[in-house]
Design a protein around this motif. Structure first.
Motif, short mmCIF file in Angstrom:
data_model
loop_
_atom_site.label_atom_id
_atom_site.label_comp_id
_atom_site.label_asym_id
_atom_site.label_seq_id
_atom_site.Cartn_x
_atom_site.Cartn_y
_atom_site.Cartn_z
N ALA A 296 0.73 -1.36 -0.01
CA ALA A 296 -0.07 -0.10 0.02
C ALA A 296 0.93 1.55 0.04
N SER A 297 0.41 2.01 -0.78
CA SER A 297 1.10 3.46 -0.76
C SER A 297 0.00 4.47 -0.64
N GLY A 298 0.35 5.50 0.02
CA GLY A 298 -0.79 6.62 0.26
C GLY A 298 -1.23 7.35 -0.86
N THR A 299 -1.10 8.84 -0.80
CA THR A 299 -1.12 9.66 -2.02
C THR A 299 -0.31 9.42 -2.78
N PRO A 300 -0.63 9.94 -4.09
CA PRO A 300 0.47 10.03 -4.96
C PRO A 300 1.46 10.76 -4.84
N SER A 301 2.91 10.44 -5.37
CA SER A 301 3.99 11.02 -4.86
C SER A 301 4.03 12.48 -5.50
N PRO A 302 4.79 13.47 -5.28
CA PRO A 302 4.86 14.67 -5.92
C PRO A 302 5.59 14.54 -7.39
N LEU A 303 6.15 13.32 -7.53
CA LEU A 303 6.54 12.98 -8.89
C LEU A 303 5.43 12.76 -9.88
N ALA A 304 4.74 11.84 -9.38
CA ALA A 304 3.37 11.50 -10.05
C ALA A 304 2.38 12.60 -10.26
N HIS A 305 2.41 13.47 -9.31
CA HIS A 305 1.33 14.72 -9.59
C HIS A 305 1.98 15.33 -10.53
N THR A 306 3.03 15.62 -10.73
CA THR A 306 3.83 16.50 -11.75
C THR A 306 3.69 15.96 -13.04
N ALA A 307 3.78 14.49 -13.05
CA ALA A 307 3.44 13.62 -14.39
C ALA A 307 2.06 14.08 -15.04
N VAL A 308 0.97 13.90 -13.92
CA VAL A 308 -0.32 14.15 -14.25
C VAL A 308 -0.64 15.35 -14.82
N VAL A 309 0.11 16.57 -14.22
CA VAL A 309 -0.27 17.78 -14.48
C VAL A 309 0.35 17.97 -16.11
N ARG A 310 1.57 17.48 -15.93
CA ARG A 310 2.10 17.54 -17.63
C ARG A 310 1.07 17.12 -18.75
#
Length: 418
Positions: A296-310
């Motif tokens: 289990a991992s919690g909320t998406p990592s900052p890296l994943a958030h950046t990729a989604v924004v891109r």
């Protein structure tokens, strides 16, 4: 350039991995050419072989993100428990490449042997090959013998006279190929060869090689949401939206489709196409296994958030100047643009794990074409690089107002997903 006050930044945070240690040992013919490999899950707690460890082994093999494909084009022999033989994870495998090693029962009650027969027959009808150890030659297991494609003979426990008797019986009463296993000396190899055995496994030929398999783990909430959508038979568009939230989830799905074990190597132009290609039944099986096999991992990592924004930014801009298919590819380019950091490997190696369109690959590797300009633009918005921003905007015939509005919309969309 007027950039939005709220900006996203790239961090060096690595995506979380589920790690499984898998050992692989070659099975060779009389000419010592490799015909297949047996896989062993070395990460099992206290060495216990369970249905759960079978699931983890299969999932790690299909989803492995290393530079070497665990499956390749050889046969794969997988040890199974009887409890795992009816598991959904087998539906994700390409039967033509898989040999299931069936263990003997803890006792030899004839009724139990007959009770297991329909499951074994169904697996064989689906195209799986079955392997048994020498106990299948006992009278109690006679109903299973006709299903045997391979019979393994353990040279560490069989005396030469026993081996001779078993080989003669197997040759007369089955069509199975015989494998001498645990061959550790030249004398054992000569003995097996003289008896007519044609396949071999053991230290005399190759010791098991230990490989660390890494599976990029999505947020558990994303996996659960995907499972719920599939169970509700939601539309393809709704399922696609779930995949768009988590680059790790999207990557794992495309990695599965491109795995040799699944046998579905296709060029994927959008996540929607990936969902349609796999189908709801297999998608549900896969998501359930992903939930089982990854931590289990919690909320998406900052890296994943950046990729989604891109991805969202590039999609919104592409919708204004390109076709819808181009917009879909723009999103895929954006969310996979940080794969090298997430996987800890060069982008060229990461891209080889997937079967992406040439335009997407060119954009990811060299920032070429309109998708490459969109990626450059997205990166410039993050870093406040005015010159790169102006150059990409000029190439795409986009105004600062269009770009900044789309960037704000992308940030708001990603924040809403979190």
């Amino acid at each position: 350039m007027s950039t939005p006050a709220a900006t996203s930044t790239v961090t060096s945070v690595q995506g979380p991995f589920a790690v499984t240690m898998i050992a692989r040992q070659a099975i060779v013919n009389a000419q010592q050419a490799v015909i297949g490999h047996e896989l062993f899950n070395r990460a099992r707690s206290s060495g216990e072989h369970t249905a759960a460890s079978d699931v983890i082994l299969v999932f790690a093999t299909l989803s492995h993100t290393g530079t070497e494909d665990l499956l390749g084009n050889k046969l794969i022999f997988i040890n199974c428990t009887h409890e795992s033989l009816s598991g959904g994870h087998l539906e994700l495998l390409n039967p033509e490449q898989i040999v299931l090693e069936i263990p003997p029962l803890g006792h030899t009650a004839v009724d139990e042997v007959h009770a297991r027969l329909p499951i074994l027959s169904a697996l064989r009808e689906r195209g799986f090959r079955l392997a048994f150890n020498h106990t299948v030659l006992e009278s109690a297991y006679a109903p299973w013998l006709s299903l045997a494609d391979y019979i393994k003979l353990d040279l560490s426990i069989l005396a030469p006279d026993q081996l001779a008797v078993l080989v003669r019986y197997a040759t007369r009463n089955s069509k199975a190929q015989l494998i001498a296993e645990k061959v550790e000396t030249a004398q054992q190899y000569d003995l097996a060869s003289q008896q007519g055995i044609g396949l071999f496994q053991g230290y005399w030929f190759a010791r098991p090689t230990l490989m660390e398999t890494r599976v990029l783990t999505p947020a558990q909430t994303s996996i659960i949401e995907l499972i719920n959508k599939v169970r509700q038979q939601a539309s393809t568009e709704e399922i696609e939206e779930v995949l768009k939230k988590d680059p790790s989830l999207a990557f794992n799905l495309l990695r599965l489709i491109n795995s040799a074990g699944l046998g579905l190597r296709h060029e994927i132009t959008s996540l929607r196409q990936a969902v349609l290609l796999l189908g709801l039944k297999k998608l549900f099986r896969w998501a359930a296994l992903l939930l089982t096999a990854t931590r289990a991992s919690g909320t998406p990592s900052p890296l994943a958030h950046t990729a989604v924004v891109r991805g969202r930014l590039m999609e919104l801009l592409a919708q204004q100047i390109l076709t819808q298919e181009d917009a879909d590819q723009a999103f895929v380019t954006g969310i996979f643009s940080l794969l090298d950091v997430m996987l800890g490997m060069p982008m060229a190696s990461a891209v080889r794990l997937l079967n992406l369109p040439t335009r997407v690959t060119s954009a990811l590797l060299r920032h070429e074409g309109s998708l490459g300009d969109l990626l450059t633009l997205a990166e410039a918005c993050e870093m406040g690089d005015d010159s790169a921003f102006d150059r990409a905007a000029h190439n795409l015939h986009l105004t600062s107002q269009q770009i900044n509005l789309a960037h704000l919309q992308a940030l708001a969309w990603a924040d809403q997903l979190d």
